[in-house]
Each structure stands twice: as structure tokens, then as C-alpha cells.
Design a protein around this motif. Structure first.
Motif, mmCIF file in Angstrom:
data_model
loop_
_atom_site.group_PDB
_atom_site.id
_atom_site.type_symbol
_atom_site.label_atom_id
_atom_site.label_comp_id
_atom_site.label_asym_id
_atom_site.label_seq_id
_atom_site.Cartn_x
_atom_site.Cartn_y
_atom_site.Cartn_z
ATOM 1 N N TYR A 177 -0.338 -5.631 7.527
ATOM 2 C CA TYR A 177 -1.147 -6.627 8.219
ATOM 3 C C TYR A 177 -0.525 -8.009 8.046
ATOM 4 N N THR B 203 -5.268 3.776 5.088
ATOM 5 C CA THR B 203 -5.224 2.366 4.713
ATOM 6 C C THR B 203 -4.976 2.251 3.215
ATOM 7 N N ARG C 264 -2.507 -5.462 2.637
ATOM 8 C CA ARG C 264 -3.095 -4.349 3.393
ATOM 9 C C ARG C 264 -2.036 -3.664 4.263
#
Length: 95
Positions: free
Chosen positions: A44, A8, A50
Motif C-alpha cells: 500500500y 493481507t 500493509r
């Protein structure tokens, strides 16, 4: 034994486009590497800062080869100024 990871990335405010560019550049050459079973990077929709890379490798040697590649070296030396946070998780495939 296969290795599946999620990585991430949280882009710094205003750096979403540059982070997207750097991560997108990793997809094609990574998918061409020996031992890669799955390699995709997602952004996202509800939080464009993100990103998540999901990757599966045949074994540790394949993952090590990825980390030794030229495109990985470019990414590794370039992403930090645009990234607020980064963390990775080892995933277990169920079923």
C-alpha cells in the motif's frame, strides 16, 4: 472452479523492508507453479506496513500444490517475527 484469495499482511513497525523481501521472494516461483492464473503482491502506498497478495488458482489441487512447495515452506517458517497481523479472504469474481 477457480479459487481467488486475497491475503493481507500488516508488518510490525520497523519490519516493512524484511516483510517486503520475504513476500517479494514468493512472486517468481509462485508464478511458475502449475495451475496459477494470477499471483501478485502489493504494498500500500499510503501505508507501507500493509501488503496484499492476490492469487488465483485453477482449482484446489493447484492451491494445495502451492502450499506444499519449498518456497512456501520458507515463507511460512520465516514471516511471523515480522508480521503483526495476517488474514485472508476468499474472493468471488463478478461478471
Amino acid at each position: 472452479m477457480t479459487i481467488t484469495k486475497s491475503v493481507t499482511f500488516i508488518a510490525k513497525e520497523g519490519c516493512e523492508a524484511k516483510m517486503k523481501e520475504l513476500l517479494t521472494a514468493m512472486v517468481e516461483p509462485s508464478k511458475a507453479e502449475p495451475g496459477v492464473l494470477f499471483y501478485e503482491i502489493f504494498q500500500y502506498e499510503n501505508n507501507p506496513r500493509r501488503f496484499m497478495a492476490v492469487e488465483t488458482w485453477e482449482n484446489e489441487a493447484a492451491l494445495d500444490g502451492h502450499k506444499a512447495s519449498a518456497h512456501y515452506a520458507v515463507y511460512k517458517s520465516s514471516y511471523e517475527p515480522y508480521c503483526e497481523d495476517k488474514y485472508s479472504d476468499e474472493l468471488e469474481v463478478l461478471g
